[in-house]
Design an enzyme around this catalytic site. Structure first.
Site, PDB file in Angstrom:
ATOM      1  N   LYS A  23      17.244  57.916  30.758  1.00 38.51           N
ATOM      2  CA  LYS A  23      18.266  57.905  31.814  1.00 38.51           C
ATOM      3  C   LYS A  23      17.660  58.317  33.161  1.00 38.51           C
ATOM      4  O   LYS A  23      17.872  57.655  34.171  1.00 38.51           O
ATOM      5  CB  LYS A  23      19.413  58.856  31.412  1.00 38.51           C
ATOM      6  N   ARG A  28      15.885  56.423  38.603  1.00 41.28           N
ATOM      7  CA  ARG A  28      14.841  56.442  39.638  1.00 41.28           C
ATOM      8  C   ARG A  28      14.245  55.063  39.857  1.00 41.28           C
ATOM      9  O   ARG A  28      13.850  54.722  40.971  1.00 41.28           O
ATOM     10  CB  ARG A  28      13.751  57.456  39.253  1.00 41.28           C
ATOM     11  N   GLY A  95      25.573  63.083  37.989  1.00 45.13           N
ATOM     12  CA  GLY A  95      24.973  64.069  38.886  1.00 45.13           C
ATOM     13  C   GLY A  95      23.661  63.577  39.477  1.00 45.13           C
ATOM     14  O   GLY A  95      23.365  63.827  40.652  1.00 45.13           O
ATOM     15  N   SER A 168      15.461  72.695  39.246  1.00 47.67           N
ATOM     16  CA  SER A 168      16.294  71.495  39.089  1.00 47.67           C
ATOM     17  C   SER A 168      15.555  70.288  39.639  1.00 47.67           C
ATOM     18  O   SER A 168      15.206  70.238  40.818  1.00 47.67           O
ATOM     19  CB  SER A 168      17.612  71.677  39.848  1.00 47.67           C
ATOM     20  N   ASP A 316      18.950  69.635  28.590  1.00 51.84           N
ATOM     21  CA  ASP A 316      19.968  68.696  28.109  1.00 51.84           C
ATOM     22  C   ASP A 316      20.081  68.697  26.578  1.00 51.84           C
ATOM     23  O   ASP A 316      21.033  68.144  26.026  1.00 51.84           O
ATOM     24  CB  ASP A 316      19.649  67.269  28.586  1.00 51.84           C
ATOM     25  N   LYS A 343      26.740  71.734  34.109  1.00 48.26           N
ATOM     26  CA  LYS A 343      26.456  70.357  33.663  1.00 48.26           C
ATOM     27  C   LYS A 343      27.774  69.571  33.614  1.00 48.26           C
ATOM     28  O   LYS A 343      28.769  70.006  34.192  1.00 48.26           O
ATOM     29  CB  LYS A 343      25.749  70.406  32.306  1.00 48.26           C
TER      30      LYS A 343
HETATM   31  C1  S3P Z   1      18.019  65.218  35.675  1.00 48.07           C
HETATM   32  C2  S3P Z   1      17.764  66.563  35.847  1.00 48.07           C
HETATM   33  C3  S3P Z   1      18.473  67.611  35.105  1.00 48.07           C
HETATM   34  C4  S3P Z   1      19.152  67.066  33.862  1.00 48.07           C
HETATM   35  C5  S3P Z   1      19.909  65.801  34.141  1.00 48.07           C
HETATM   36  C6  S3P Z   1      18.981  64.723  34.676  1.00 48.07           C
HETATM   37  C7  S3P Z   1      17.276  64.252  36.504  1.00 48.07           C
HETATM   38  O1  S3P Z   1      19.461  68.188  35.948  1.00 48.07           O
HETATM   39  O2  S3P Z   1      20.021  68.026  33.309  1.00 48.07           O
HETATM   40  O3  S3P Z   1      20.521  65.316  32.954  1.00 48.07           O
HETATM   41  O4  S3P Z   1      17.294  63.049  36.179  1.00 48.07           O
HETATM   42  O5  S3P Z   1      16.657  64.672  37.492  1.00 48.07           O
HETATM   43  P1  S3P Z   1      19.116  69.379  36.995  1.00 48.07           P
HETATM   44  O6  S3P Z   1      18.184  68.858  37.988  1.00 48.07           O
HETATM   45  O7  S3P Z   1      20.455  69.734  37.574  1.00 48.07           O
HETATM   46  O8  S3P Z   1      18.551  70.477  36.157  1.00 48.07           O
END
Ligand code: S3P
Length: 428
Positions: A23, A28, A95, A168, A316, A343
């Site tokens: 994912k 990206r 997110g 993060s 995750d 989350k």
């Molecule tokens: C992600 C980063 C993580 C992860 C999310 C995907 C990403 O979140 O929990 O499922 O693709 O950069 P955080 O950056 O908030 O830790």
């Protein structure tokens, strides 16, 4: 949104699974493809709802994205080719879409409004809006930029040196994506290392990025070039079958072509530490992300302690690790995982609440949870709370339940793994 009856009392899981595309990397690939010059092709793109939200946002920003039988083809516009969208952009449940997109939009001299679903409306955004505002982007949002709807007018930004209070990858990536368009150098320093897909992708798109321990820097004014991307299988999706194979009797499952980026493999380290009967066969990596096949067999497990810099490497996977811990002898302590509270749901609450309904001995703490095993799970009515990973964790829990289990809000699973139940049934 009815109740869905889950399969229980399963006596064996056997076979091979090709887990869907990663994912994080799928998101990206579209974002970088859009802002690069020339065409980018993506094989193994994850056709989950989250990544499709990213695709629709970039279409609204004027990027042509074609879906062929086995590829996404992105006709890159370069940074300057993105256009002001006529309508609000909706990121759905994602997110990653909203935070990384904010980083791209911070450098674009036009106005955009961003919204998402109910869950997105509760997730903290000042972690990105603050640093991006200090680079010079104009951002407004509910509660001083903490929550959606957010509106942004970018352009004319300058590099910053930013010490992020959280590990993060979404925060780091948003700042780096803005930094690629800013004047001067942008540096992000993290408290622990988060996933590094953005850094790898900058290089794959002919850009440069410097990494030095917990610090990552980019120079502004970089032109990215389109490329061909092969998305490996998502270890976060594979995780549900790794745990299923370990806890269901008489099982042996091979997961093919799984991404083994060391910033993501915390679950493998933890499962091996707990005594899992697992073998990993690395494959020759064709691109910048390492891949391999993983075989898992029914295992005798013992409890463990999980915390510190391991947390970002498995954040995750904590819901499914909590289930695994219910089937391990002794106590498992998960700490330093406050990020679980922000989350798709508050995953300390939803994991503890739902596993308790099935009969697990699990207690919430301020920064994680404590699980006592080994514990027979019974049955009941459980809910995903609209969170894909909670839904899949509960479907795996049901496999070892003695009584009936029904799952509410099952449809959330399509966010990251639309074929989840088809793949699970193949193993029965
Ligand atoms: C992600 C980063 C993580 C992860 C999310 C995907 C990403 O979140 O929990 O499922 O693709 O950069 P955080 O950056 O908030 O830790």
């Amino acid at each position: 949104m009815g109740k869905h009856t889950l399969k229980t009392n399963i006596t064996s899981l056997k076979g091979d699974i090709i887990v869907p595309g990663d994912k994080s990397i799928s998101h990206r690939s579209v974002m970088f493809g859009a802002v690069a010059e020339g065409v980018t092709t993506v094989t193994g793109f994850l056709m989950g709802e989250d990544c499709l939200s990213t695709v629709s946002c970039f279409r609204q920003l004027g990027v042509e994205i074609e879906e062929t039988a086995d590829q996404m083809v992105i006709h890159g516009k370069g940074w300057d080719g993105l256009v002001e969208p006529k309508e609000v952009l909706n990121v759905g449940n994602s997110g990653t879409t909203i935070r990384l997109l904010m980083g791209i939009l911070a450098g674009r001299p036009f106005h955009t409004t961003l919204i998402g679903d109910e869950s997105i409306g509760k997730r903290p955004m000042t972690r990105v809006t603050k640093p991006l505002s200090s680079m010079g982007a104009k951002i407004e949002g509910r509660q001083f930029g903490e929550y959606t709807p957010l509106s942004i007018r970018g352009g004319g930004i300058s590099g910053i040196e930013y010490a992020s209070p959280v590990a993060s990858a979404q925060v780091k990536s948003a700042i780096l994506l803005a930094g690629l368009q800013a004047d001067g150098i942008t540096t992000v320093v993290e408290p622990e290392k988060s996933r590094d897909h953005t850094e790898r992708m900058i290089r794959q798109f002919s850009g440069t990025v410097e990494e030095n321990g917990l610090s990552v820097s980019v120079r502004g004014g970089q032109v990215l070039k389109g490329t061909n991307i092969k998305v490996p299988g998502d270890i976060s999706s594979a995780a549900f079958f790794l745990v299923a194979g370990a806890i269901v009797p008489n099982s042996c499952i091979t997961l093919k072509n799984v991404g083994l980026n060391p910033t993501r493999t915390g679950i493998i380290d933890v499962m091996l530490e707990m005594g899992a009967d697992m073998t990993i066969e690395p494959l020759v990596a064709e691109q910048t992300e390492p891949v391999g096949d993983i075989t898992i067999r029914t295992s005798h497990l013992k409890g463990t302690t999980i915390g510190g810099d391991l947390i970002p490497r498995l954040i995750d996977e904590i819901p499914i690790i909590a289930l695994l811990a219910t089937q391990a002898e002794g106590e498992t302590v998960i700490r330093d995982a406050q990020e679980l509270k922000v989350k798709e749901t508050n995953r300390i609450d939803t994991v503890v609440q739902e596993l308790s309904k099935l009969g697990a001995d699990i207690t919430a703490t301020d920064d994680g949870m404590i699980i006592k095993g080994k514990n027979k799970l019974a049955g009941g009515v459980v809910s995903s709370h609209g969170d894909h990973r909670i839904g899949m964790m509960l479907a795996v829990a049901a496999l070892i339940c003695k009584q009936d289990v029904s799952l509410e809000q099952k449809e959330a699973i399509s966010v990251s793994y639309p074929q989840f139940f088809t793949d699970l049934e193949k193993l029965m």
